[in-house]
Design a protein around this motif. Structure first.
Motif, PDB file in Angstrom:
ATOM      1  N   ARG A  32      41.753   9.815  19.317  1.00 34.64           N
ATOM      2  CA  ARG A  32      41.046   8.553  19.544  1.00 34.64           C
ATOM      3  C   ARG A  32      41.852   7.636  20.468  1.00 34.64           C
ATOM      4  NH1 ARG A  32      37.315   5.954  15.960  1.00 34.64           N
ATOM      5  NH2 ARG A  32      36.312   7.381  14.495  1.00 34.64           N
ATOM      6  N   ALA A  33      43.151   7.550  20.230  1.00 36.92           N
ATOM      7  CA  ALA A  33      43.995   6.659  21.023  1.00 36.92           C
ATOM      8  C   ALA A  33      44.010   7.072  22.488  1.00 36.92           C
ATOM      9  CB  ALA A  33      45.409   6.644  20.455  1.00 36.92           C
ATOM     10  N   ALA A  34      44.096   8.365  22.758  1.00 42.84           N
ATOM     11  CA  ALA A  34      44.085   8.836  24.140  1.00 42.84           C
ATOM     12  C   ALA A  34      42.756   8.513  24.806  1.00 42.84           C
ATOM     13  CB  ALA A  34      44.361  10.337  24.184  1.00 42.84           C
ATOM     14  N   PHE A  35      41.662   8.693  24.069  1.00 44.46           N
ATOM     15  CA  PHE A  35      40.336   8.374  24.607  1.00 44.46           C
ATOM     16  C   PHE A  35      40.231   6.877  24.907  1.00 44.46           C
ATOM     17  CE2 PHE A  35      35.985   6.927  24.006  1.00 44.46           C
ATOM     18  CZ  PHE A  35      35.282   7.765  24.850  1.00 44.46           C
ATOM     19  N   ASP A  36      40.686   6.052  23.994  1.00 42.74           N
ATOM     20  CA  ASP A  36      40.591   4.602  24.164  1.00 42.74           C
ATOM     21  C   ASP A  36      41.417   4.108  25.341  1.00 42.74           C
ATOM     22  OD1 ASP A  36      38.896   4.401  21.997  1.00 42.74           O
ATOM     23  OD2 ASP A  36      40.482   3.857  20.578  1.00 42.74           O
ATOM     24  N   ARG A  37      42.465   4.842  25.709  1.00 45.48           N
ATOM     25  CA  ARG A  37      43.338   4.419  26.801  1.00 45.48           C
ATOM     26  C   ARG A  37      42.942   5.044  28.139  1.00 45.48           C
ATOM     27  NH1 ARG A  37      47.772   4.942  22.612  1.00 45.48           N
ATOM     28  NH2 ARG A  37      48.256   2.789  22.046  1.00 45.48           N
ATOM     29  N   ALA A  38      41.832   5.757  28.167  1.00 38.52           N
ATOM     30  CA  ALA A  38      41.419   6.422  29.403  1.00 38.52           C
ATOM     31  C   ALA A  38      41.081   5.399  30.490  1.00 38.52           C
ATOM     32  CB  ALA A  38      40.225   7.330  29.134  1.00 38.52           C
ATOM     33  N   ARG A  39      41.518   5.707  31.714  1.00 38.03           N
ATOM     34  CA  ARG A  39      41.290   4.827  32.848  1.00 38.03           C
ATOM     35  C   ARG A  39      40.664   5.595  33.998  1.00 38.03           C
ATOM     36  NH1 ARG A  39      47.079   2.822  34.385  1.00 38.03           N
ATOM     37  NH2 ARG A  39      47.579   4.998  33.867  1.00 38.03           N
ATOM     38  N   GLU A  40      39.935   4.890  34.842  1.00 45.55           N
ATOM     39  CA  GLU A  40      39.397   5.479  36.056  1.00 45.55           C
ATOM     40  C   GLU A  40      40.427   5.408  37.174  1.00 45.55           C
ATOM     41  OE1 GLU A  40      35.772   3.694  37.279  1.00 45.55           O
ATOM     42  OE2 GLU A  40      34.613   4.385  35.540  1.00 45.55           O
ATOM     43  N   GLY A  41      40.449   6.435  37.996  1.00 41.47           N
ATOM     44  CA  GLY A  41      41.197   6.370  39.245  1.00 41.47           C
ATOM     45  C   GLY A  41      42.681   6.611  39.182  1.00 41.47           C
ATOM     46  N   VAL A  42      43.248   6.839  37.985  1.00 41.21           N
ATOM     47  CA  VAL A  42      44.696   7.034  37.905  1.00 41.21           C
ATOM     48  C   VAL A  42      45.032   7.902  36.708  1.00 41.21           C
ATOM     49  CG1 VAL A  42      45.036   4.915  36.552  1.00 41.21           C
ATOM     50  CG2 VAL A  42      46.930   5.833  37.912  1.00 41.21           C
ATOM     51  N   VAL A  43      46.040   8.751  36.875  1.00 39.14           N
ATOM     52  CA  VAL A  43      46.516   9.606  35.791  1.00 39.14           C
ATOM     53  C   VAL A  43      48.033   9.700  35.882  1.00 39.14           C
ATOM     54  CG1 VAL A  43      46.069  11.669  37.205  1.00 39.14           C
ATOM     55  CG2 VAL A  43      46.436  11.902  34.737  1.00 39.14           C
ATOM     56  N   GLU A  44      48.686   9.633  34.747  1.00 39.46           N
ATOM     57  CA  GLU A  44      50.133   9.742  34.712  1.00 39.46           C
ATOM     58  C   GLU A  44      50.572  11.198  34.769  1.00 39.46           C
ATOM     59  OE1 GLU A  44      52.165   6.239  32.338  1.00 39.46           O
ATOM     60  OE2 GLU A  44      50.696   7.272  31.093  1.00 39.46           O
ATOM     61  N   VAL A  45      51.715  11.440  35.392  1.00 36.34           N
ATOM     62  CA  VAL A  45      52.281  12.781  35.472  1.00 36.34           C
ATOM     63  C   VAL A  45      53.730  12.737  34.999  1.00 36.34           C
ATOM     64  CG1 VAL A  45      50.751  13.560  37.319  1.00 36.34           C
ATOM     65  CG2 VAL A  45      52.920  12.447  37.902  1.00 36.34           C
ATOM     66  N   GLY A  46      54.215  13.903  34.612  1.00 37.73           N
ATOM     67  CA  GLY A  46      55.566  14.007  34.066  1.00 37.73           C
ATOM     68  C   GLY A  46      55.499  14.358  32.591  1.00 37.73           C
ATOM     69  N   ARG A  47      56.521  13.973  31.849  1.00 36.57           N
ATOM     70  CA  ARG A  47      56.554  14.250  30.409  1.00 36.57           C
ATOM     71  C   ARG A  47      55.766  13.164  29.693  1.00 36.57           C
ATOM     72  NH1 ARG A  47      61.859  15.151  27.563  1.00 36.57           N
ATOM     73  NH2 ARG A  47      60.352  15.797  25.981  1.00 36.57           N
ATOM     74  N   VAL A  48      54.465  13.358  29.618  1.00 35.80           N
ATOM     75  CA  VAL A  48      53.555  12.354  29.079  1.00 35.80           C
ATOM     76  C   VAL A  48      52.323  13.059  28.529  1.00 35.80           C
ATOM     77  CG1 VAL A  48      52.327  11.989  31.263  1.00 35.80           C
ATOM     78  CG2 VAL A  48      52.484  10.112  29.606  1.00 35.80           C
ATOM     79  N   GLY A  49      51.659  12.428  27.539  1.00 35.23           N
ATOM     80  CA  GLY A  49      50.436  12.990  26.986  1.00 35.23           C
ATOM     81  C   GLY A  49      50.651  14.371  26.409  1.00 35.23           C
ATOM     82  N   ALA A  50      49.703  15.249  26.643  1.00 35.64           N
ATOM     83  CA  ALA A  50      49.815  16.616  26.126  1.00 35.64           C
ATOM     84  C   ALA A  50      51.016  17.344  26.698  1.00 35.64           C
ATOM     85  CB  ALA A  50      48.530  17.398  26.420  1.00 35.64           C
ATOM     86  N   GLY A  51      51.527  16.852  27.827  1.00 37.99           N
ATOM     87  CA  GLY A  51      52.664  17.518  28.461  1.00 37.99           C
ATOM     88  C   GLY A  51      54.022  17.014  28.031  1.00 37.99           C
ATOM     89  N   VAL A  52      54.075  16.066  27.092  1.00 42.07           N
ATOM     90  CA  VAL A  52      55.367  15.487  26.724  1.00 42.07           C
ATOM     91  C   VAL A  52      56.301  16.519  26.103  1.00 42.07           C
ATOM     92  CG1 VAL A  52      54.678  14.721  24.406  1.00 42.07           C
ATOM     93  CG2 VAL A  52      56.466  13.477  25.632  1.00 42.07           C
ATOM     94  N   GLY A  53      55.732  17.548  25.464  1.00 43.38           N
ATOM     95  CA  GLY A  53      56.556  18.593  24.868  1.00 43.38           C
ATOM     96  C   GLY A  53      56.488  19.909  25.606  1.00 43.38           C
ATOM     97  N   GLY A  54      55.970  19.904  26.838  1.00 45.70           N
ATOM     98  CA  GLY A  54      55.843  21.141  27.603  1.00 45.70           C
ATOM     99  C   GLY A  54      57.164  21.603  28.184  1.00 45.70           C
ATOM    100  N   SER A  55      57.349  22.912  28.270  1.00 47.45           N
ATOM    101  CA  SER A  55      58.566  23.479  28.833  1.00 47.45           C
ATOM    102  C   SER A  55      58.214  24.770  29.570  1.00 47.45           C
ATOM    103  CB  SER A  55      59.607  23.745  27.735  1.00 47.45           C
ATOM    104  OG  SER A  55      59.064  24.551  26.703  1.00 47.45           O
TER     105      SER A  55
END
Length: 354
Positions: free
Chosen positions: A162-185
């Motif tokens: 729910r929190a990720a959905f509520d924070r959704a924005r148009e026109g921009v997306v974060e990259v790096g260690r963030v969101g579903a990718g914060v624990g990616g390796s």
């Protein structure tokens, strides 16, 4: 820092943080779970932002820093036809709908599928809590196994979705260690060879046609630059990186006996492509296959038995591809469009590990 990817960037990378980003390894037992702590969803902070010009598309992230583990939601207002291409021996997916209002990517392996229900609930609230058959919002999701690089069992849940959905924005997306990718390796030839990866994105417009690519890299393979060098993963004791094929050749030369501390299990790369190209069903499915197959160039090895790689391709069906005569070569065909989209996805893969 803001990064745009409206033009092709087919040259090797010259400006990026080449220092090793080594991970730790979990004990896998007796770990803290969500019930043991008071969790609060936070936005997370990526390394940079990628901008895109795609009306109706919103992207949001949220995470539990206690993991860290997180969620990325890609919403298409009004929904979009969807093709799904999933491969490997460890796919974790929910929904599998041919039409979706949102895609939810999450950490936490099978436990993280709960985040997609949070997105569904959020859509129900926004839609006035109507449950007529035509009012139901549809969400598909997929997960990565991010437990190997953290010593806890905190997982994405309904609230984080729910929190990720509520924070959704148009026109921009974060990259790096963030969101579903914060624990990616990635680059997990051995646990000590593993490096942090993350979430990447890229956007390109060709005429009226638009391509938005997002990926969460959590691959057993290493991430490759366009010149064949290793950008991230399979890092050696001296800080250099080695192509995984060298490790494979050495293993076969030793009679096929793996080292005492072999490949780290629990991997998956999740990808989403959104386009406005109007496509027939067969072309939509084939385009998803073509783009997903192309990612072998940027991740080596890819689609292994230790991966659960999944790609969602969504189309808003707004722009026709130009007519062409196949006797004149590829021309402005679906295959040519797929070649462009494949390069955009490679840009996204590279952005995930900068």
């Amino acid at each position: 820092m803001t990064t745009t990817s409206t033009q092709p960037t087919f040259a090797p990378q010259t400006e990026w943080d080449a220092e090793p980003r080594r991970t730790t390894r979990s004990t896998f037992a007796g770990l803290t779970t969500n019930d043991d702590v008071d969790l609060t969803p936070v936005p997370g902070k990526g390394r940079a932002e990628v901008t895109f010009d795609f009306p109706r598309v919103r992207i949001g992230t949220a995470q539990y820093d206690e993991g860290p583990t997180g969620v990325t939601v890609i919403e298409v207002e009004g929904g979009a036809r969807t093709a799904i291409d999933d491969r490997g021996g460890a796919v974790g997916i929910t929904g599998r709908y041919p039409f979706n209002h949102a895609i939810c990517l999450a950490g936490g392996s099978v436990h993280g599928t709960a985040a997609a229900s949070g997105v569904t609930d959020a859509l129900l609230e926004r839609g006035g809590r109507r449950t007529g058959f035509g009012d139901l919002a549809v969400v598909s999701g997929a997960v990565i196994y991010d437990f190997a690089v953290r010593d806890n069992a905190i997982t994405p849940d309904n609230a984080l979705g729910r929190a990720a959905f509520d924070r959704a924005r148009e026109g921009v997306v974060e990259v790096g260690r963030v969101g579903a990718g914060v624990g990616g390796s990635c680059g997990k030839m051995r646990p000590t060879a593993t490096e942090w990866a993350g979430q990447g994105a890229a956007f390109r417009q060709v005429g009226d046609l638009k391509i938005l690519a997002l990926t969460v890299v959590n691959a057993v393979g290493a991430v490759m630059d366009r010149d064949g060098s290793v950008l991230r993963g399979n890092v050696q004791e001296d800080g250099t990186r080695r192509h995984p094929s060298i490790d494979g050749a050495a293993a076969f030369a030793d009679g096929g006996v793996p080292g005492a501390d072999g490949i780290q299990r629990g991997n998956t790369t999740l990808s989403v492509v959104v386009t406005n190209a109007r496509l027939e069903e067969i072309d939509l499915r084939q385009l998803a296959t073509q783009i997903h197959s192309s990612m072998h160039r940027g991740i080596q090895p890819f689609h292994t038995a230790l991966d659960g790689d999944t790609l969602f391709l969504l189309t808003t069906d707004e722009v026709d591809l130009p007519a062409y005569d196949p006797r004149q070569g590829l021309g402005p065909s679906v295959a040519s469009f797929g070649a462009i989209a494949s390069e955009v996805m490679w840009d996204a893969v590279i952005e995930s590990v900068r």
